[in-house]
Scaffold this active site. Structure first.
Site, PDB file in Angstrom:
ATOM      1  N   ILE A 219     -51.324 -30.390 -26.750  1.00 17.92           N
ATOM      2  CA  ILE A 219     -50.016 -29.921 -27.191  1.00 17.92           C
ATOM      3  C   ILE A 219     -49.589 -30.596 -28.485  1.00 17.92           C
ATOM      4  CG2 ILE A 219     -47.558 -29.932 -26.584  1.00 17.92           C
ATOM      5  CD1 ILE A 219     -48.473 -29.594 -23.628  1.00 17.92           C
TER       6      ILE A 219
ATOM      7  N   ASP B 123     -50.406 -47.129 -30.232  1.00 16.37           N
ATOM      8  CA  ASP B 123     -50.448 -47.184 -28.773  1.00 16.37           C
ATOM      9  C   ASP B 123     -49.005 -47.156 -28.273  1.00 16.37           C
ATOM     10  OD1 ASP B 123     -50.641 -47.877 -26.079  1.00 16.37           O
ATOM     11  OD2 ASP B 123     -52.195 -49.381 -26.412  1.00 16.37           O
TER      12      ASP B 123
ATOM     13  N   ARG C  81     -36.046 -43.808 -29.461  1.00 10.84           N
ATOM     14  CA  ARG C  81     -35.075 -44.795 -29.954  1.00 10.84           C
ATOM     15  C   ARG C  81     -35.271 -45.056 -31.433  1.00 10.84           C
ATOM     16  NH1 ARG C  81     -35.049 -51.079 -28.077  1.00 10.84           N
ATOM     17  NH2 ARG C  81     -37.101 -50.888 -29.052  1.00 10.84           N
TER      18      ARG C  81
ATOM     19  N   TYR D 224     -46.392 -39.701 -11.698  1.00 18.22           N
ATOM     20  CA  TYR D 224     -46.297 -38.753 -12.800  1.00 18.22           C
ATOM     21  C   TYR D 224     -44.974 -37.985 -12.755  1.00 18.22           C
ATOM     22  CZ  TYR D 224     -47.446 -34.963 -16.002  1.00 18.22           C
ATOM     23  OH  TYR D 224     -47.422 -34.065 -17.042  1.00 18.22           O
TER      24      TYR D 224
ATOM     25  N   LYS E 184     -41.870 -38.015 -15.637  1.00 22.83           N
ATOM     26  CA  LYS E 184     -41.393 -36.839 -16.364  1.00 22.83           C
ATOM     27  C   LYS E 184     -39.939 -36.516 -16.023  1.00 22.83           C
ATOM     28  CE  LYS E 184     -45.077 -36.022 -18.765  1.00 22.83           C
ATOM     29  NZ  LYS E 184     -45.062 -36.170 -20.234  1.00 22.83           N
TER      30      LYS E 184
ATOM     31  N   THR F 213     -55.516 -27.715 -21.954  1.00 21.90           N
ATOM     32  CA  THR F 213     -55.748 -28.775 -22.935  1.00 21.90           C
ATOM     33  C   THR F 213     -56.931 -29.609 -22.456  1.00 21.90           C
ATOM     34  OG1 THR F 213     -54.363 -30.438 -21.837  1.00 21.90           O
ATOM     35  CG2 THR F 213     -53.241 -28.912 -23.349  1.00 21.90           C
TER      36      THR F 213
END
Length: 264
Positions: free
Chosen positions: A17, A65, A126, A169, A173, A204
């Site tokens: 993506i 990273d 941020r 996970y 999210k 993907t």
């Protein structure tokens, strides 16, 4: 006139993506694009693909990273030193998690998933917000008042609903969605928009590289009324619309792009 006369920044741009989004910015006429990932070889390939779209695009390659705050700070400092601003940011870096129930998930596995998917997105957002606060809006495509900047965080349909074997996970999210809504409230007065896209199962390298993992995803594909995987381009299209001045009144939205999975 391009919808994207400013500077775009895309994390997770070495594949999937993130790559599709970076390429789409180039296709839509954005001439300054920063691509970020920890996969240096993948970033070089993305940069080559951008150059094949247009030789006029300036590409900044940043190996970073998402677990390392100092690298994220250095990334933003470098982009601003080069181009002076960031107008469109798509935070697409992420990992899939360990695919186990909570009792089979170690604290280290939980921390890695949430460290990249949530904490990394928060650190990146941020930094983007801090820069956008300092800059004036660019002109919009049709003369309407523009925004100081637009941020799109990549969440997931699994931030909206749950599924088996994915507590770390799904939590990461869901946290991205919550962060997006809170930042949208906090920075509306500053004329900065913050939204997120919640992809369904998307074709993907992350989802197609492991046949066992792909088999586990098949029920989610079958549940969705459209009955297929999405493409990275379809997710990128949603990201670009949210970044564009055609979406100036869209704020704090979690746009689900999943072939109807969450409505079935």
């Amino acid at each position: 006139m391009t919808l994207f006369p400013g500077v775009a920044l895309v994390t997770g741009a070495a594949s999937g993506i993130g790559r599709a989004t970076a390429l789409s910015f180039a296709q839509e006429g954005c001439l300054k694009i920063c691509i970020c990932d920890r996969d240096a070889a993948g970033l070089q390939e993305t940069a080559q693909q951008i150059s094949s779209i247009s030789k006029d695009v300036e590409v900044s390659i940043k190996e970073v990273d998402m677990l390392q705050e100092d690298q994220i700070v250095a990334l933003m400092d470098g982009v601003v030193a080069q181009w002076g601003r960031v107008d469109y940011a798509v935070n697409a870096a992420g990992v899939v998690g360990n695919g186990q129930r909570s009792t089979s998930t170690s604290a280290a596995q939980f921390d890695l998933t949430n460290g990249v998917n949530y904490r990394g997105a928060w650190l990146m957002s941020r930094s983007e917000l801090a820069q956008m606060l300092k800059q004036d809006p660019l002109p919009s495509h049709d003369g309407r008042p523009g925004n100081r900047g637009a941020i799109v965080n990549i969440a997931s349909q699994l931030g909206v609903v749950g599924r088996p074997d994915a507590p770390a996970y799904c939590a990461s999210k869901a946290a991205v969605i919550g962060m997006t809504k809170c930042d949208a409230i906090d920075y509306s007065k500053d004329n900065i928009r913050v939204n997120c896209v919640c992809p369904g199962v998307t074709a993907t390298p992350m989802t197609q590289g492991d046949p066992v993992f792909l088999k586990k995803l098949q029920p989610a594909i079958d549940i969705a009324p459209m009955g297929r995987m999405g493409t990275a381009q379809e997710i990128a299209d949603a990201c670009l619309w949210l970044c564009s001045s055609k979406a100036t009144f869209v704020q704090g939205h979690a746009l689900v792009v999943d072939g109807g999975y969450v409505i079935n």
